[in-house]
Design a protein around this motif. Structure first.
Motif, PDB file in Angstrom:
ATOM      1  N   ARG A 177       4.599 -19.773  42.306  1.00  0.00           N
ATOM      2  CA  ARG A 177       4.970 -19.685  40.886  1.00  0.00           C
ATOM      3  C   ARG A 177       6.027 -18.616  40.639  1.00  0.00           C
ATOM      4  O   ARG A 177       6.758 -18.672  39.660  1.00  0.00           O
ATOM      5  CB  ARG A 177       3.720 -19.373  40.047  1.00  0.00           C
ATOM      6  CG  ARG A 177       2.633 -20.422  40.128  1.00  0.00           C
ATOM      7  CD  ARG A 177       1.377 -19.993  39.400  1.00  0.00           C
ATOM      8  NE  ARG A 177       1.617 -19.735  37.983  1.00  0.00           N
ATOM      9  CZ  ARG A 177       0.700 -19.230  37.156  1.00  0.00           C
ATOM     10  NH1 ARG A 177      -0.513 -18.922  37.618  1.00  0.00           N
ATOM     11  NH2 ARG A 177       0.993 -19.024  35.890  1.00  0.00           N
ATOM     12  N   GLY A 178       6.078 -17.628  41.525  1.00  0.00           N
ATOM     13  CA  GLY A 178       7.047 -16.553  41.378  1.00  0.00           C
ATOM     14  C   GLY A 178       6.812 -15.503  42.450  1.00  0.00           C
ATOM     15  O   GLY A 178       5.748 -15.462  43.078  1.00  0.00           O
ATOM     16  N   SER A 179       7.817 -14.638  42.677  1.00  0.00           N
ATOM     17  CA  SER A 179       7.722 -13.591  43.694  1.00  0.00           C
ATOM     18  C   SER A 179       8.242 -12.286  43.123  1.00  0.00           C
ATOM     19  O   SER A 179       9.162 -12.270  42.296  1.00  0.00           O
ATOM     20  CB  SER A 179       8.531 -13.960  44.943  1.00  0.00           C
ATOM     21  OG  SER A 179       8.050 -15.158  45.517  1.00  0.00           O
ATOM     22  N   HIS A 180       7.637 -11.172  43.606  1.00  0.00           N
ATOM     23  CA  HIS A 180       8.067  -9.853  43.142  1.00  0.00           C
ATOM     24  C   HIS A 180       7.616  -8.797  44.135  1.00  0.00           C
ATOM     25  O   HIS A 180       6.437  -8.715  44.484  1.00  0.00           O
ATOM     26  CB  HIS A 180       7.467  -9.550  41.765  1.00  0.00           C
ATOM     27  CG  HIS A 180       7.878  -8.220  41.204  1.00  0.00           C
ATOM     28  ND1 HIS A 180       9.181  -7.914  40.864  1.00  0.00           N
ATOM     29  CD2 HIS A 180       7.139  -7.097  40.934  1.00  0.00           C
ATOM     30  CE1 HIS A 180       9.239  -6.685  40.392  1.00  0.00           C
ATOM     31  NE2 HIS A 180       8.016  -6.160  40.436  1.00  0.00           N
ATOM     32  N   GLU A 181       8.569  -8.002  44.635  1.00  0.00           N
ATOM     33  CA  GLU A 181       8.298  -6.869  45.529  1.00  0.00           C
ATOM     34  C   GLU A 181       7.394  -7.255  46.702  1.00  0.00           C
ATOM     35  O   GLU A 181       6.450  -6.539  47.048  1.00  0.00           O
ATOM     36  CB  GLU A 181       7.684  -5.714  44.735  1.00  0.00           C
ATOM     37  CG  GLU A 181       8.637  -5.112  43.704  1.00  0.00           C
ATOM     38  CD  GLU A 181       8.042  -3.912  42.983  1.00  0.00           C
ATOM     39  OE1 GLU A 181       6.829  -3.657  43.159  1.00  0.00           O
ATOM     40  OE2 GLU A 181       8.785  -3.241  42.255  1.00  0.00           O
ATOM     41  N   GLY A 182       7.682  -8.398  47.320  1.00  0.00           N
ATOM     42  CA  GLY A 182       6.944  -8.818  48.507  1.00  0.00           C
ATOM     43  C   GLY A 182       5.705  -9.639  48.232  1.00  0.00           C
ATOM     44  O   GLY A 182       5.076 -10.149  49.167  1.00  0.00           O
ATOM     45  N   TYR A 183       5.325  -9.792  46.977  1.00  0.00           N
ATOM     46  CA  TYR A 183       4.157 -10.589  46.600  1.00  0.00           C
ATOM     47  C   TYR A 183       4.611 -11.955  46.103  1.00  0.00           C
ATOM     48  O   TYR A 183       5.558 -12.064  45.319  1.00  0.00           O
ATOM     49  CB  TYR A 183       3.357  -9.908  45.491  1.00  0.00           C
ATOM     50  CG  TYR A 183       2.727  -8.599  45.885  1.00  0.00           C
ATOM     51  CD1 TYR A 183       1.418  -8.553  46.374  1.00  0.00           C
ATOM     52  CD2 TYR A 183       3.427  -7.402  45.762  1.00  0.00           C
ATOM     53  CE1 TYR A 183       0.831  -7.347  46.727  1.00  0.00           C
ATOM     54  CE2 TYR A 183       2.847  -6.194  46.109  1.00  0.00           C
ATOM     55  CZ  TYR A 183       1.549  -6.173  46.591  1.00  0.00           C
ATOM     56  OH  TYR A 183       0.971  -4.976  46.934  1.00  0.00           O
ATOM     57  N   SER A 184       3.920 -13.007  46.525  1.00  0.00           N
ATOM     58  CA  SER A 184       4.184 -14.361  46.030  1.00  0.00           C
ATOM     59  C   SER A 184       2.955 -14.853  45.280  1.00  0.00           C
ATOM     60  O   SER A 184       1.846 -14.874  45.836  1.00  0.00           O
ATOM     61  CB  SER A 184       4.496 -15.313  47.189  1.00  0.00           C
ATOM     62  OG  SER A 184       5.696 -14.942  47.838  1.00  0.00           O
ATOM     63  N   LEU A 185       3.145 -15.231  44.030  1.00  0.00           N
ATOM     64  CA  LEU A 185       2.059 -15.738  43.198  1.00  0.00           C
ATOM     65  C   LEU A 185       1.987 -17.251  43.363  1.00  0.00           C
ATOM     66  O   LEU A 185       2.998 -17.947  43.224  1.00  0.00           O
ATOM     67  CB  LEU A 185       2.302 -15.372  41.740  1.00  0.00           C
ATOM     68  CG  LEU A 185       1.185 -15.723  40.742  1.00  0.00           C
ATOM     69  CD1 LEU A 185      -0.056 -14.885  41.029  1.00  0.00           C
ATOM     70  CD2 LEU A 185       1.672 -15.497  39.311  1.00  0.00           C
ATOM     71  N   HIS A 186       0.782 -17.768  43.642  1.00  0.00           N
ATOM     72  CA  HIS A 186       0.618 -19.181  43.961  1.00  0.00           C
ATOM     73  C   HIS A 186      -0.148 -19.925  42.869  1.00  0.00           C
ATOM     74  O   HIS A 186      -1.030 -19.361  42.211  1.00  0.00           O
ATOM     75  CB  HIS A 186      -0.132 -19.346  45.285  1.00  0.00           C
ATOM     76  CG  HIS A 186       0.628 -18.854  46.473  1.00  0.00           C
ATOM     77  ND1 HIS A 186       1.404 -19.674  47.274  1.00  0.00           N
ATOM     78  CD2 HIS A 186       0.745 -17.610  47.005  1.00  0.00           C
ATOM     79  CE1 HIS A 186       1.956 -18.958  48.236  1.00  0.00           C
ATOM     80  NE2 HIS A 186       1.566 -17.698  48.105  1.00  0.00           N
ATOM     81  N   ASP A 187       0.198 -21.208  42.731  1.00  0.00           N
ATOM     82  CA  ASP A 187      -0.563 -22.115  41.876  1.00  0.00           C
ATOM     83  C   ASP A 187      -1.829 -22.504  42.640  1.00  0.00           C
ATOM     84  O   ASP A 187      -1.766 -23.236  43.629  1.00  0.00           O
ATOM     85  CB  ASP A 187       0.280 -23.353  41.568  1.00  0.00           C
ATOM     86  CG  ASP A 187      -0.467 -24.378  40.741  1.00  0.00           C
ATOM     87  OD1 ASP A 187      -1.611 -24.101  40.310  1.00  0.00           O
ATOM     88  OD2 ASP A 187       0.083 -25.479  40.529  1.00  0.00           O
TER      89      ASP A 187
END
Length: 271
Positions: free
Chosen positions: A98-108
């Motif tokens: 769903r999106g990425s930020h500072e090495g983290y990927s947010l998943h559905d």
């Protein structure tokens, strides 16, 4: 006989584990490397050592112990990271980002098995609740009754099946670095930028809990009705792991044979 901390009934109490008994064998080193004891970092006492000591206490009646096992521990026992595999990270990496930020990927996570998601939520809240009501001794209490009376009661009633989740958000950050799954961090709470973070880690999964006013508007916009978010990251490259590494190197006295192995510079940290 004693009073069960969960249902409040008088009953024969079980010697309950804070961290599931089944996790300890996975926290040990690889058999081909000698199967060393897990590294235990005690922030309260300010030391680190290798120990097979399991944290237990006579806390729950048999019925409530079975509740925790059925609704939480059996679920996570199928999903956490071990030396032979990590089912949860494999499932998440197949989910849409769903999106990425500072090495983290947010998943559905909508395609994950609903029973698994519910079980992970139940397990996480049971650990935070146990840490809150645990009868810690000496200077070893890492959590310090951080839930407060309001949320302790709300979570206790949720665990008993008496109410749905209140105003809270659970975030699961799942590690993609297979070399760093054999790791456990006891529940603790800390404030950063005016926000209280409740966190613990176990076998490749970091659980973060935010309550009430600590949930940011951005988090509220991302969370669904189930009040949980799933992310993946290489833990060695995150601020959390590098912060822990710095804490160990500067604040912890290393005991025994562990002196030959620590302090350790986290992989991916800057020099």
């Amino acid at each position: 006989m004693g009073c069960c901390a969960l249902c409040k009934s008088e009953a024969d109490l079980i010697d309950s584990h804070l961290i599931p008994k089944s996790a300890y064998k996975h926290l040990r080193g690889l058999p081909e490397n000698g199967g060393g004891s897990p590294i235990r970092i005690d922030g309260g006492q300010g030391n680190a050592s290798q120990s097979d000591l399991q944290i237990t206490q006579y806390l729950l009646c048999r019925v409530c112990e079975d509740l925790f096992s059925k609704h939480g521990e059996k679920v996570i026992g199928r999903l956490w990271g071990t030396h032979s595999g990590f089912p949860l990270v494999n499932q998440l990496l197949a989910c849409e980002v769903r999106g990425s930020h500072e090495g983290y990927s947010l998943h559905d996570h909508s395609v994950l098995d609903r029973k698994d998601v519910d079980g992970l939520i139940y397990f996480a809240l049971s650990i935070f609740w146990r840490a809150h009501v645990w009868n810690w001794t000496g200077k070893t209490d890492p959590y310090k009754k951080a839930l407060g009376s309001k949320y302790e009661q709300e979570i206790r009633e949720f665990l008993l099946g008496l109410q749905s989740l209140g105003d809270m958000l659970l975030m699961l950050n799942v590690n993609t670095n297979a070399e760093l799954n054999s790791f456990a961090r006891l529940p603790q709470a800390y404030r950063k930028n005016g926000v209280t973070h409740h966190v613990f880690s176990l076998l490749g999964i970091e659980f973060s809990l935010f309550l009430g006013g600590s949930i940011s508007p951005e988090q509220r916009s991302l969370m669904g009705q189930d009040k949980v978010l799933f992310a993946t990251s290489d833990i060695a490259k995150t601020n959390v792991f590098n912060g822990l590494s710095q804490f160990v190197q500067t604040k912890i006295s290393v005991k025994g044979k562990l002196k030959d192995k620590m302090p350790i510079r986290a992989r991916g940290s800057s020099s």
